[in-house]
Design an enzyme around this catalytic site. Structure first.
Site, PDB file in Angstrom:
ATOM      1  N   ASP A  38       0.876  -1.171   0.000  1.00 41.41           N
ATOM      2  CA  ASP A  38       0.000   0.000   0.000  1.00 41.41           C
ATOM      3  C   ASP A  38       0.909   1.216   0.000  1.00 41.41           C
ATOM      4  O   ASP A  38       2.131   1.088  -0.118  1.00 41.41           O
ATOM      5  CB  ASP A  38      -0.949  -0.016   1.206  1.00 41.41           C
ATOM      6  CG  ASP A  38      -2.335   0.480   0.832  1.00 41.41           C
ATOM      7  OD1 ASP A  38      -2.442   1.609   0.294  1.00 41.41           O
ATOM      8  OD2 ASP A  38      -3.320  -0.252   1.066  1.00 41.41           O
ATOM      9  N   ASP A  64       3.368   2.804  -5.126  1.00 41.56           N
ATOM     10  CA  ASP A  64       2.362   3.712  -5.663  1.00 41.56           C
ATOM     11  C   ASP A  64       1.875   3.135  -6.982  1.00 41.56           C
ATOM     12  O   ASP A  64       2.645   3.030  -7.944  1.00 41.56           O
ATOM     13  CB  ASP A  64       2.983   5.097  -5.873  1.00 41.56           C
ATOM     14  CG  ASP A  64       2.003   6.121  -6.420  1.00 41.56           C
ATOM     15  OD1 ASP A  64       0.877   5.742  -6.804  1.00 41.56           O
ATOM     16  OD2 ASP A  64       2.373   7.308  -6.493  1.00 41.56           O
ATOM     17  N   VAL A  65       0.609   2.742  -7.052  1.00 39.41           N
ATOM     18  CA  VAL A  65       0.102   2.065  -8.244  1.00 39.41           C
ATOM     19  C   VAL A  65      -0.021   2.997  -9.446  1.00 39.41           C
ATOM     20  O   VAL A  65      -0.269   2.536 -10.561  1.00 39.41           O
ATOM     21  CB  VAL A  65      -1.262   1.380  -7.978  1.00 39.41           C
ATOM     22  CG1 VAL A  65      -1.140   0.397  -6.835  1.00 39.41           C
ATOM     23  CG2 VAL A  65      -2.359   2.395  -7.719  1.00 39.41           C
ATOM     24  N   TYR A 156     -15.920   6.402 -11.136  1.00 35.28           N
ATOM     25  CA  TYR A 156     -15.616   5.136 -10.469  1.00 35.28           C
ATOM     26  C   TYR A 156     -16.278   3.974 -11.204  1.00 35.28           C
ATOM     27  O   TYR A 156     -15.652   2.923 -11.427  1.00 35.28           O
ATOM     28  CB  TYR A 156     -16.110   5.206  -9.021  1.00 35.28           C
ATOM     29  CG  TYR A 156     -15.873   3.958  -8.203  1.00 35.28           C
ATOM     30  CD1 TYR A 156     -14.646   3.720  -7.600  1.00 35.28           C
ATOM     31  CD2 TYR A 156     -16.899   3.030  -8.017  1.00 35.28           C
ATOM     32  CE1 TYR A 156     -14.434   2.575  -6.834  1.00 35.28           C
ATOM     33  CE2 TYR A 156     -16.694   1.885  -7.259  1.00 35.28           C
ATOM     34  CZ  TYR A 156     -15.459   1.661  -6.667  1.00 35.28           C
ATOM     35  OH  TYR A 156     -15.253   0.530  -5.917  1.00 35.28           O
ATOM     36  N   LYS A 160     -14.323   0.836 -13.011  1.00 38.98           N
ATOM     37  CA  LYS A 160     -14.544  -0.558 -12.625  1.00 38.98           C
ATOM     38  C   LYS A 160     -15.069  -1.387 -13.794  1.00 38.98           C
ATOM     39  O   LYS A 160     -14.762  -2.590 -13.894  1.00 38.98           O
ATOM     40  CB  LYS A 160     -15.484  -0.631 -11.423  1.00 38.98           C
ATOM     41  CG  LYS A 160     -14.881  -0.087 -10.130  1.00 38.98           C
ATOM     42  CD  LYS A 160     -13.610  -0.841  -9.743  1.00 38.98           C
ATOM     43  CE  LYS A 160     -13.072  -0.396  -8.397  1.00 38.98           C
ATOM     44  NZ  LYS A 160     -11.857  -1.149  -7.999  1.00 38.98           N
ATOM     45  N   THR A 191     -15.775  -1.184   4.974  1.00 41.68           N
ATOM     46  CA  THR A 191     -14.368  -0.853   4.754  1.00 41.68           C
ATOM     47  C   THR A 191     -14.136   0.617   5.084  1.00 41.68           C
ATOM     48  O   THR A 191     -15.092   1.383   5.215  1.00 41.68           O
ATOM     49  CB  THR A 191     -13.968  -1.093   3.281  1.00 41.68           C
ATOM     50  OG1 THR A 191     -14.702  -0.182   2.458  1.00 41.68           O
ATOM     51  CG2 THR A 191     -14.248  -2.535   2.861  1.00 41.68           C
TER      52      THR A 191
END
Length: 265
Positions: A38, A64-65, A156, A160, A191
């Site tokens: 993460d 860092d993605v 978003y 997805k 979450t």
């Protein structure tokens, strides 16, 4: 249940909390060697501490993605610490820009797509050589929003939906090499992301957190026949199955963990 993954190397993105952390716990219980990743090392170390894993079975490395260089550095650290990855679970992401379409600017779209769609693309690009060694498992976290978009979080939803298309394309390309690729699509799981959404909703409306949750279930998720938020471990259980030896014939599938939230079959 023996998943047949003892000794396998599993990399879990988004591993400092929520679905990623619970997935890591399940994989550790099955004898896998787990790498958590993460953005923040302090949070990762705290998450690793809560897992209380045996010596040498758990590692926590930041990445860092949105940065290919950062992901390449992560790959090198993993290769040095454990050897190549057998299992990859991508569960990191952000809610992104919210509001009606005409209220979201280009920067909002860009930041959401950068993390939630291009992030998985970069991760797969970086670690695909590890997974193409005759046996591999790749699970991408999508969302109910991918197939049932909502008008106040279109960036978003679009990201997805892209993740599902990415999953399906990868599954057709690499299955002959022993790599299965699948997706899991949760809905309204307990979450930090949904906690933040409910806190914001409660503050904006002057209602309690629990009232905001109930409102969400009643007004925005009416098809959720099980009238509660899901637990992250309930999603992790499905992920654990998909990365198991027993799921060797499951490929290109999208598993919904959504209490029936998607209205269609």
């Amino acid at each position: 249940m023996d998943l047949g993954i003892e000794g396998r190397i599993a990399l879990v993105f988004g591993g400092d909390s929520g679905i990623g952390w619970h997935t890591a716990r399940r994989l550790l219980d099955e004898g896998a060697v787990v790498v958590l990743s993460d953005l923040d090392q302090e949070r990762l170390d705290a998450a690793a501490g809560r897992l209380d894993a045996p010596e040498g079975r758990l590692h926590a490395f930041t990445a860092d993605v949105t940065d290919l260089g950062s992901l390449a550095a992560l790959r090198e650290r993993i290769e040095a610490a454990t050897g190549p990855v057998d299992i990859l679970v991508q569960s990191s992401g952000i809610t992104g820009a919210q509001g009606l379409f005409h209220e979201i600017d280009d920067a909002g779209w860009t930041s959401t797509i950068e993390t939630d769609l291009l992030g998985p693309v970069r991760i797969v690009t970086t670690f695909l050589p590890h997974l193409r060694r005759g046996w591999g498992r790749l699970v991408l976290l999508a969302s109910e929003d991918a197939v049932q978009p909502y008008d106040d979080e279109i960036p978003y939803c679009a990201a997805k939906a892209g993740v599902l298309a990415l999953m399906k394309g990868l599954s057709r390309t690499y299955a002959k090499e022993g790599l299965t690729v699948n997706a899991v699509s949760p809905a309204f799981i307990r979450t930090p992301m949904t906690d933040a959404m409910m806190t914001k909703s409660s503050e904006e409306q002057g209602i309690s957190f629990d009232e905001a949750v109930e409102q969400m279930l009643t007004e925005k998720r009416p098809f959720m026949a099980i009238k509660r938020r899901g637990e992250p471990d309930e999603v992790a259980a499905v992920i654990a199955f998909l990365v198991s030896a027993g799921a060797s014939f499951v490929n290109g599938a999208n598993y919904r963990v959504d209490a029936g939230s998607v209205g269609s079959i």
